[in-house]
Write a protein that holds these residues in place. Sequence first.
Motif, PDB file in Angstrom:
ATOM      1  N   SER A 139       0.818  -1.230   0.000  1.00  0.00           N
ATOM      2  CA  SER A 139       0.000   0.000   0.000  1.00  0.00           C
ATOM      3  C   SER A 139       0.846   1.272   0.000  1.00  0.00           C
ATOM      4  N   LEU A 140       1.909   1.311   0.799  1.00  0.00           N
ATOM      5  CA  LEU A 140       2.721   2.530   0.880  1.00  0.00           C
ATOM      6  C   LEU A 140       3.564   2.722  -0.380  1.00  0.00           C
ATOM      7  N   LEU A 141       4.005   1.626  -0.995  1.00  0.00           N
ATOM      8  CA  LEU A 141       4.741   1.725  -2.261  1.00  0.00           C
ATOM      9  C   LEU A 141       3.835   2.276  -3.363  1.00  0.00           C
ATOM     10  N   VAL A 142       2.601   1.784  -3.378  1.00  0.00           N
ATOM     11  CA  VAL A 142       1.629   2.264  -4.364  1.00  0.00           C
ATOM     12  C   VAL A 142       1.304   3.735  -4.109  1.00  0.00           C
ATOM     13  N   LYS A 143       1.218   4.099  -2.845  1.00  0.00           N
ATOM     14  CA  LYS A 143       0.906   5.488  -2.473  1.00  0.00           C
ATOM     15  C   LYS A 143       1.943   6.462  -3.019  1.00  0.00           C
ATOM     16  N   LYS A 144       3.183   6.026  -3.136  1.00  0.00           N
ATOM     17  CA  LYS A 144       4.261   6.877  -3.653  1.00  0.00           C
ATOM     18  C   LYS A 144       4.236   6.990  -5.179  1.00  0.00           C
ATOM     19  N   SER A 145       3.453   6.140  -5.828  1.00  0.00           N
ATOM     20  CA  SER A 145       3.403   6.135  -7.293  1.00  0.00           C
ATOM     21  C   SER A 145       2.305   7.057  -7.805  1.00  0.00           C
ATOM     22  N   LYS A 146       2.677   7.974  -8.703  1.00  0.00           N
ATOM     23  CA  LYS A 146       1.706   8.928  -9.233  1.00  0.00           C
ATOM     24  C   LYS A 146       0.667   8.259 -10.125  1.00  0.00           C
ATOM     25  N   TRP A 147       1.043   7.157 -10.780  1.00  0.00           N
ATOM     26  CA  TRP A 147       0.114   6.537 -11.736  1.00  0.00           C
ATOM     27  C   TRP A 147      -0.588   5.296 -11.210  1.00  0.00           C
ATOM     28  N   ARG A 148      -0.088   4.696 -10.124  1.00  0.00           N
ATOM     29  CA  ARG A 148      -0.715   3.474  -9.612  1.00  0.00           C
ATOM     30  C   ARG A 148      -1.829   3.764  -8.597  1.00  0.00           C
ATOM     31  N   ASP A 149      -1.660   4.834  -7.811  1.00  0.00           N
ATOM     32  CA  ASP A 149      -2.631   5.129  -6.756  1.00  0.00           C
ATOM     33  C   ASP A 149      -3.765   6.009  -7.291  1.00  0.00           C
ATOM     34  N   LYS A 150      -4.547   5.459  -8.214  1.00  0.00           N
ATOM     35  CA  LYS A 150      -5.673   6.205  -8.762  1.00  0.00           C
ATOM     36  C   LYS A 150      -6.682   5.251  -9.383  1.00  0.00           C
ATOM     37  N   LYS A 151      -7.834   5.806  -9.729  1.00  0.00           N
ATOM     38  CA  LYS A 151      -8.934   5.056 -10.361  1.00  0.00           C
ATOM     39  C   LYS A 151      -9.335   3.865  -9.496  1.00  0.00           C
ATOM     40  N   LEU A 152      -9.393   2.657 -10.066  1.00  0.00           N
ATOM     41  CA  LEU A 152      -9.897   1.501  -9.336  1.00  0.00           C
ATOM     42  C   LEU A 152      -8.849   0.853  -8.432  1.00  0.00           C
ATOM     43  N   GLY A 153      -7.602   1.303  -8.531  1.00  0.00           N
ATOM     44  CA  GLY A 153      -6.569   0.792  -7.642  1.00  0.00           C
ATOM     45  C   GLY A 153      -6.397  -0.709  -7.701  1.00  0.00           C
TER      46      GLY A 153
END
Length: 301
Positions: A139-153
Motif C-alpha cells: 500500500s505505501l509503495l503504491v501510495k508513492k506512485s503517481k500513476w498506480r494510486d488512482k482510479k480503481l486501484g
Amino acid sequence: MKVVIVGMGIQGLKRKKILGKNFCYSVDSAKKANFKSVKAVPMKSYDTVFICVPDEKKYQIAKYCLQYKKNILVEKPFLLKDEKKYKLLKGLADKNNLAFYTAYNHRFEPGLEKIRDLIAKKSIGKIYRCRIFYGNGTSLLVKKSKWRDKKLGVISDIGSHLIDICMFIFGKNLKKIKLLEANKFENKAYDHSILSLNINSISIELEMTLCSWENTFNFDIIGSKGSIHMNSLCKWSDSNVTLKSRKYPSGFPKIKKFSFKKGDPTWKKEHSFFKKMIRKKKNKTTFLKDILISNYLKKIK
C-alpha cells in the motif's frame, strides 16, 4: 524475435532479464534507456515490442507499433473506455498477421495449472462455489506512485489477475459481477475490495488487498465430490495444491497433495507461450478477453 522494451520500471526490467539474446533496445523517457521514444528506434532492428508503461500510455504505443508491423506483448490490464479502439487495433493485427498478447503471467503458475487439470477431469464433481484471496503489503509503495494510486486501484491491478485466473480455469462465460465491498484504508484509490461474479453457474468470490502484511494467496473450490485448495504462489514460497475427495455419507476425506518448489517460473513460460503465439497462423490476439475484462470492470464504480 528481436524485442524492444518500452518502459524500464519493475516489469520492464523483469522482462529484459528473461529475454536474454532476444532483447534489442530499451525505451524510457524518464529512466536510463537506449532511447527516449519508441519512434526513435531504428525500424529494421526489431520485430516485437513489450509495452510496460502506465495504462494511459499503452494504446498510442500499441497503435504505432502495429501500424509498423510489430508483434506486441502488453502488461495487464489493457483497459480502454472506447471498444472501437480495440477493434481498430485488432484490425491492424489481423491485417498484418501479428500477435497481440496481454500478459497475465499468473495463469502459468504451476498450482493453477494443476487446478485447471483437476477441474477438467471433474475431480470434485459439480462445482458449487469458489473463493480466492490475494493480498500483499504494498500500500505505501503504491501510495508513492503517481500513476498506480488512482482510479480503481487494487481492483484493476490484482482484480484483473483474479478475473483472468477464473476465466482460465472455469471458462469465459462470465456474468453478474458485483462489487461487495471496497475500501481506501491507506490509499487514494481502493486498496481492499471484495467482488462476486458467476461463471457457468459457479458462484465466485474474489478478495484482494494491498494491506495484507504477509503475502498471501488462497484458492478454495468446493464441489459435490470434494474440494480443491491452494496456498501461496511460487514467487513467494513453496506452493501446495490439496485435493480432498469426499467420504460418503460423511467423514474425513481422502487427501492428495501436489507440491511446487519456490521459484517463479511464470515469466519464462509466458515468454515461450508468446513466441508460439507469434508463429501461429491465426487466433493471435487476446482482444476479446481484454474487452470482456474491461467491460466488467467498467460496471464497478
